[in-house]
Design an enzyme around this catalytic site. Structure first.
Site, PDB file in Angstrom:
ATOM      1  N   ASP A 329       2.400  -6.669 -20.211  1.00  0.00           N
ATOM      2  CA  ASP A 329       3.607  -5.912 -20.515  1.00  0.00           C
ATOM      3  C   ASP A 329       4.781  -6.450 -19.672  1.00  0.00           C
ATOM      4  OD1 ASP A 329       2.112  -5.004 -18.327  1.00  0.00           O
ATOM      5  OD2 ASP A 329       2.807  -2.942 -18.514  1.00  0.00           O
ATOM      6  N   GLU A 511       1.358  -9.130  -6.424  1.00  0.00           N
ATOM      7  CA  GLU A 511       0.851  -8.896  -7.779  1.00  0.00           C
ATOM      8  C   GLU A 511       0.877 -10.148  -8.646  1.00  0.00           C
ATOM      9  OE1 GLU A 511       1.899  -5.878 -11.510  1.00  0.00           O
ATOM     10  OE2 GLU A 511       3.424  -6.379 -10.021  1.00  0.00           O
TER      11      GLU A 511
END
Length: 568
Positions: A329, A511
């Site tokens: 996403d 991340e």
């Protein structure tokens, strides 16, 4: 309830999960009932009835919710939905409606008086002189949460055992993240915690019928890439083959969730996660139960939908939600024009990675059946084989790589992405297809810092120039399965060097990573770069084990040590 056609070929159904459904030419009745076997009990509470689904924040206090999110009271849209209401949300909302028009009303003070803030996960109070492996070992306790009881009105869902969260704004467990985190836990010798996380996911399947995106009420309407079978396989490597039978009931429920709606879907139509192609083949897509803005990204979604003039907003919202379910996403993979988020059409795409994961689930179900060669084992194996044939027929690009398929326009994508390596990771690729895919990846996606997600720059976080730990591991493991050791090593060592370089400068794992030489952490997306970080920790440990000498002993550059107060 009659079916409602939501858009071209898209059938909405309220039917129960399949019990006697034709899938890929086989009837589910041949193996679902015979395979509902008595398995070893889980070390989790017995769930006799589905838990009531808690309201999401936008349902519990709708007017207040919209005022806070549209007013951008907080920089991160996820921040408010994780707040804990201090009393009945209906009463809070009623008080807001009664007071908000009064002169001098202060929305921030009202929120502060009625909610408790949820702080981000802190990971920056670790000694600054630790080497990378030691740093990760010290991180695990800081990322562990135990929430077998949550306060009333919280959006958090309780779990019976401790679990590892990613870090930063991600204060809850996430489905597909957790597999890569669990790899690291097992490598660190924390096999009890890995087993507890697996039991938590089995509990979620038993409680809600599927594993949600994460353990939040606003994540319950969708799942994430189905890695449960990989988690079972991982734990079987620790405890032995009995693990497969122990989790057989949950593996079956997981499969039923992803195949729900397949009973009546006709060629050229889709129902929920299932698509039946014109030749009768059944493959899967990402989907979400709801077609409203995501509470955790409400303003982003409403602004995106407002830019779309030729489609109902509900369609855009569902495609945005389906994109969130994909884990990517967002990415050019889901965009009709390959560039702009307003052209998103995730539910029109049959993704190569999702279908590779479901192939692995079918193979795992075949293995989990109690007796080798039993009817259910043969039938699940046949389903896997027919999925493989459908993937080869529809998701193989003759240019030499696996790609996504648009079932509405009946076109195969010409875009090469890191997802092309999932068939190798799942073991479904032929030797020839694996060799050709590796050659294409070598030419198009290898960067100084590892494997690129795509070769397209859009500003979305799952596109160039970002690299993500889970995709590096899928690539390395998949390539090694097919003897492509040199390419696997190149990708693994380059990404590991990138992780080490940022760790040496900033003493953290993040991340996502930029893949150019000396790049910082990755950019793009709807929120700031997060550190912690669960799946990066897990993949880094796996790569350190495979390729020792690439940062295993290096300590970070000396820095001025923060005080505990500053760290907080």
């Amino acid at each position: 309830m009659p079916h409602v056609v939501a858009r071209s070929g898209d059938v909405m159904s309220s039917a129960a999960p399949p019990s006697c459904t034709s899938l890929l030419g086989l009837s589910l009745s041949m193996f679902v009932a015979p395979c509902t076997l008595t398995a070893a009990p889980l070390d989790t509470p017995v769930v006799n009835a589905p838990a009531p689904t808690p309201p999401t924040p936008d349902q519990a206090y709708p007017e207040l919710f919209q005022a806070v999110q549209s007013g951008e009271l907080f920089d991160d849209q996820k921040h408010f939905v994780d707040f804990l209401p201090l009393r009945d949300p209906a009463l809070i909302n009623a008080d807001y409606l009664a007071q908000h028009d009064h002169p001098g009303f202060d929305l921030r003070k009202f929120v502060d008086a009625n909610f408790e803030e949820s702080p981000p996960v802190q990971t920056d109070a670790i000694r600054q002189d630790t080497a990378l492996r030691e740093h990760i070992d010290l991180l695990w306790p800081k990322l562990v949460r135990s929430q077998n009881h949550v306060p009333p009105y919280s959006s958090l869902l309780s779990l019976p055992h401790p679990y590892v969260v990613p870090g930063g704004r991600f204060r809850e467990v996430y489905y597909w993240d957790s597999y890569f985190t669990m790899l690291g836990l097992v490598k660190s010798g924390q096999t009890t915690l890995s087993r507890q996380m697996l039991d938590n996911f089995a509990y979620l399947i038993d409680t809600y019928g599927h594993i949600p995106n994460g353990n939040r009420s606003y994540y319950l309407s969708r799942s994430q890439p189905p890695f449960f079978s990989y988690m079972v396989e991982l734990q079987a490597g620790v405890e032995g083959q009995a693990v497969y039978q122990r989790y057989l009931p949950q593996l079956q429920k997981e499969y039923a969730y992803w195949m729900q709606g397949s009973d009546d879907v006709q060629p050229g139509q889709a129902a929920r996660h299932v698509v039946r192609l014109a030749d009768g083949s059944v493959l899967n897509r990402y989907w979400d139960e709801r077609d409203t803005p995501r509470p955790e990204a409400w303003l982003h979604d409403t602004r995106t939908a407002a830019e779309v003039k030729d489609r109902p907003a509900a369609e855009v919202y569902r495609d945005l939600r389906a994109g969130a379910e994909s884990g990517w996403d967002y990415t050019s993979r889901w965009l009709a024009d390959g560039q702009n988020l307003r052209t998103i059409r995730t539910t029109a795409i049959i993704p190569i990675d999702l279908n590779s994961l479901l192939y692995h689930l079918e193979r795992t179900l075949a293995q989990a059946c109690a007796q080798p060669g039993a009817a259910c084992s043969r039938d699940y194996a046949a389903l896997a084989q027919q999925r493989k044939q459908a993937i080869d027929a529809h998701l193989w690009n003759k240019a030499g790589y696996y790609a996504d398929y648009d079932w509405q326009t009946r076109t195969l994508s010409d875009q090469i992405t890191a997802a092309a390596l999932y068939p190798l990771f799942a073991g479904l690729a032929s030797d020839d297809h694996a060799k050709r895919t590796a050659s294409t990846v070598r030419r198009t996606l290898v960067r100084p810092g590892g494997l690129a997600t795509t070769a397209v720059k859009t500003g979305q976080q799952w596109d160039e120039p970002n690299g993500w730990a889970p995709l590096q591991w899928v690539a390395v493991d998949g390539l090694r399965r097919y003897g492509e050791q040199a390419l696997a090593r190149t990708i693994g060592e380059r990404f590991l060097a990138q992780v080490q370089a940022l760790f040496a400068r900033e003493h953290k794992l993040v991340e996502k990573y930029g893949l150019e030489t000396n790049a910082a952490g990755g950019g793009g997306g709807e929120y700031a770069l997060q550190d912690g970080f669960g799946w990066t920790n897990g993949v880094t440990l796996m790569l350190l084990n495979l390729y020792p000498g690439k940062g295993a002993k290096a300590a970070p550059a000396k820095r001025v040590r923060k005080t505990e107060a500053a760290a907080r």
